[in-house]
Design a protein around this motif. Sequence first.
Motif, short mmCIF file in Angstrom:
data_model
loop_
_atom_site.label_atom_id
_atom_site.label_comp_id
_atom_site.label_asym_id
_atom_site.label_seq_id
_atom_site.Cartn_x
_atom_site.Cartn_y
_atom_site.Cartn_z
N ASP A 414 52.01 -13.23 -13.18
CA ASP A 414 51.89 -11.83 -12.79
C ASP A 414 52.16 -10.86 -13.95
O ASP A 414 52.07 -9.64 -13.77
CB ASP A 414 52.84 -11.52 -11.64
CG ASP A 414 54.28 -11.90 -11.96
OD1 ASP A 414 54.47 -12.70 -12.88
OD2 ASP A 414 55.20 -11.42 -11.27
N TYR A 475 39.59 -23.84 -14.56
CA TYR A 475 40.07 -23.92 -13.18
C TYR A 475 38.88 -24.03 -12.23
O TYR A 475 37.86 -23.34 -12.41
CB TYR A 475 40.88 -22.68 -12.83
CG TYR A 475 41.27 -22.57 -11.37
CD1 TYR A 475 42.20 -23.46 -10.82
CD2 TYR A 475 40.71 -21.60 -10.55
CE1 TYR A 475 42.55 -23.37 -9.47
CE2 TYR A 475 41.07 -21.49 -9.22
CZ TYR A 475 41.98 -22.38 -8.69
OH TYR A 475 42.34 -22.30 -7.36
N PRO A 477 38.25 -23.67 -8.14
CA PRO A 477 38.95 -23.24 -6.92
C PRO A 477 38.69 -24.16 -5.74
O PRO A 477 37.82 -25.05 -5.78
CB PRO A 477 38.38 -21.85 -6.68
CG PRO A 477 37.02 -21.89 -7.28
CD PRO A 477 37.13 -22.79 -8.48
N PRO A 495 43.51 -14.24 -11.07
CA PRO A 495 44.83 -14.39 -10.41
C PRO A 495 45.03 -15.75 -9.77
O PRO A 495 46.10 -16.35 -9.89
CB PRO A 495 44.81 -13.26 -9.38
CG PRO A 495 43.82 -12.28 -9.90
CD PRO A 495 42.78 -13.06 -10.60
N GLN A 496 44.01 -16.26 -9.06
CA GLN A 496 44.14 -17.56 -8.40
C GLN A 496 44.30 -18.68 -9.42
O GLN A 496 45.11 -19.60 -9.25
CB GLN A 496 42.90 -17.80 -7.53
CG GLN A 496 43.01 -19.01 -6.61
CD GLN A 496 41.78 -19.19 -5.75
OE1 GLN A 496 40.80 -18.47 -5.90
NE2 GLN A 496 41.83 -20.14 -4.83
N ALA A 497 43.54 -18.61 -10.51
CA ALA A 497 43.63 -19.64 -11.55
C ALA A 497 44.99 -19.60 -12.24
O ALA A 497 45.60 -20.65 -12.50
CB ALA A 497 42.51 -19.44 -12.56
N LEU A 499 47.81 -18.54 -11.03
CA LEU A 499 48.83 -19.06 -10.11
C LEU A 499 48.81 -20.58 -10.08
O LEU A 499 49.86 -21.24 -10.11
CB LEU A 499 48.60 -18.49 -8.71
CG LEU A 499 49.59 -18.94 -7.63
CD1 LEU A 499 51.02 -18.53 -7.99
CD2 LEU A 499 49.20 -18.38 -6.26
N ALA A 500 47.61 -21.17 -10.04
CA ALA A 500 47.50 -22.63 -10.04
C ALA A 500 48.04 -23.21 -11.34
O ALA A 500 48.74 -24.23 -11.34
CB ALA A 500 46.05 -23.05 -9.83
N ASP A 523 41.66 -27.50 -7.58
CA ASP A 523 42.29 -27.48 -6.26
C ASP A 523 41.26 -28.01 -5.26
O ASP A 523 40.34 -27.29 -4.86
CB ASP A 523 42.70 -26.04 -5.88
CG ASP A 523 43.91 -25.56 -6.66
OD1 ASP A 523 44.60 -26.40 -7.26
OD2 ASP A 523 44.16 -24.34 -6.66
N GLU A 526 43.33 -28.31 0.89
CA GLU A 526 44.47 -27.55 1.38
C GLU A 526 44.74 -27.95 2.82
O GLU A 526 43.84 -28.39 3.54
CB GLU A 526 44.20 -26.04 1.30
CG GLU A 526 42.99 -25.59 2.08
CD GLU A 526 42.74 -24.09 1.97
OE1 GLU A 526 43.70 -23.36 1.65
OE2 GLU A 526 41.60 -23.66 2.22
N THR A 539 45.85 -30.78 -5.94
CA THR A 539 45.22 -30.48 -7.23
C THR A 539 44.97 -31.76 -8.01
O THR A 539 45.83 -32.65 -8.04
CB THR A 539 46.10 -29.54 -8.06
OG1 THR A 539 46.33 -28.34 -7.34
CG2 THR A 539 45.44 -29.21 -9.40
N SER A 559 53.48 -23.64 -0.26
CA SER A 559 53.78 -22.21 -0.36
C SER A 559 55.27 -21.94 -0.46
O SER A 559 55.67 -20.81 -0.76
CB SER A 559 53.20 -21.48 0.86
OG SER A 559 53.68 -22.05 2.07
#
Length: 657
Positions: A414, A475, A477, A495-497, A499-500, A523, A526, A539, A559
């Motif tokens: 972040d 990455y 998704p 952002p998603q990449a 975080l992973a 990923d 889920e 992953t 999470s």
Amino acid sequence: MHLRSLRPDAGGARSRVRQAESVLVEQYGDLVRLAHLVLPASLGRHQRVLVAHSLVQRALRRARAAHIAPAVPSPREESRGGDTVERRLLVEVLRAALTYGRRPRLWPAGWVHPGALRPRLPLVWGLRLFPRSGGVDELALAQRLSAAPAAARAAFLLRTVHGLSDDTVHDLLEAADAPDVPAALRTAGVLEEESRRSPAALLASQEFDACALQAGPTDLLRRTRRARLVLGVAALGLVTAVTLAVADDGTTHRTASQVPTAHGVPSTTDLVRTSAGTWDNTSRVDFTAWPARGSRAHDRSLLDRALSAWSHPRSRIGLAPATPATPPATAPQLLYAGNVDDRAVVLLYDGQRLARYTETRSAARDPELSVARADDAAVTTAAAVTLTPSGGTARYLLAPWVAEAQTRDLLHPDVLARDLHVSKDGVTDPVPTIPASENCDSRPVLQLRSSERIAEHHAFLLAPVGDLSPVHLTYTPLPGHGTPPARAPREATGPQALLAWAHQACSLTSLRDTGVRAVNNWDFAEQDLPDGGGHAVWTCARADTWRGSGDVTVSFRTSRYAPAEPGRTVARARATAACSRFGQHVVAASGWRSPRGHWYALAAGSRAVTRLSVSGDVTVTKQARTLAAPAPHKPRVTVRAHLSTGEDLDAVGTPGT
């Protein structure tokens, strides 16, 4: 290649000569393509083109005179046709290309090959000629061919473009004195299987057409210096000749055999120097498009020491995994030469490998030479090279197409990236490197953005793990709902990449000194966990090496994990196609303890999985891509998946994957 059955006894000698010339003219393009493909890539594009044309033109004389047996059919004709002119030309071109540059028996090692001392037609002065660059598939095929033996390249072309059977190719290669013909045929078969498109269509493209050429100037400054040097040497020679004529007292002069011969160390004047704007005017954006940079790019003394260190290593040499230690066959390309901190650094590229020569300016330490493979480099993997790794930091030389440079910490997805200062020569300020210890306080990476002339809004991450080339991070998704088509890896800057990658960042330490080119985090599944365990993401991290093989690690995170908490490793596999475009399906299983203390067997598969079958301490089958079943304490389980294609798939890390 449409060849006619012309026989050497069809008329008189003049008629046979005309027939042979007619065949050569008719098949000239195909024969030159064959020679160009078989000749060693180390010759360089310009020299290989000229040599290919020379070998084909000289094959006419030998084909007229030679009588070759046993007979084999003409290309594209599987009937036994005898000793045809077409076959003689093929064999002579093959033999000449396969043996080109081979040192004659009793010829001293390291001396100039005698064939290189004789000028051959065609000759080109003041221009460099080379085939036009093809697309991504053509470039990938060219890189695979460059790593294959010459005989295998010949077999590959004869089978795919010329349409010959294995028996015919075997006979032709034997007649051309090719080494280990069965192995060449096996390798050619592997090359055909690895091609994404029709090999015949790829080989017919402009990438391999040595007759449809583009031209560029030679190094104009170097040419001017050479002209001045020739004039100076001529004047000196004239003065010397007059002096010797006057002072000759009948003493014996040295014969030609007594004159020292140049050894095989490339000269600094022959170094390849790419012009500054080449990267902006080519479809082949890799190290070949790098200009020569640095304040000492014309320091002959420094360049001589660097070339000598690579040609005859006396200094400390560090080789990356699967990197040959052989010296460059021809003068390499100069990428950089300059002073960086307390060192003088020279960076060279021979078309397959990077070589970094460093020496301390105070001579306090011995020079060092590092050599690593770079034969599959592209816009991202040829975007940066490590110049001076020292004390937990490093400076990097960036590609000319890098328009913006930043750094960021993978453990803080972040936090915005910070700007990185780059000198006019493309050298960065010191950047922290990923430590060799298991301490995971930070994981710094480079975040670079290419010029919009290359790709609009294209940013990417490179991880400095100590090798010559930083590791490219990508990455893939999660799949959408249903059974969508496979998603391609994308840059890991969203952002998603990020975080992973925060959950995978600590594992980058294990990549040091392994020759890894790129790592992709996929990923693939889920699921919602029981007992309030939260949401889990599975992953598969695939690390691809420069030599082609790849290792995978499967993990999952929930999470409930902290943003930078490492995922839980489920399985590992070495030298596997899993989690790549050649292994697009994956399944894995693991025991898991819920927040309430209950144990479960978890399993998950990728998009094409329709049924999961778990065995071991738990036996259960479910028509789904994910599964969570109650299990005893720390269960040991294995899983097998059924795919929508009708095939069954074992878990990663089990035999057969």
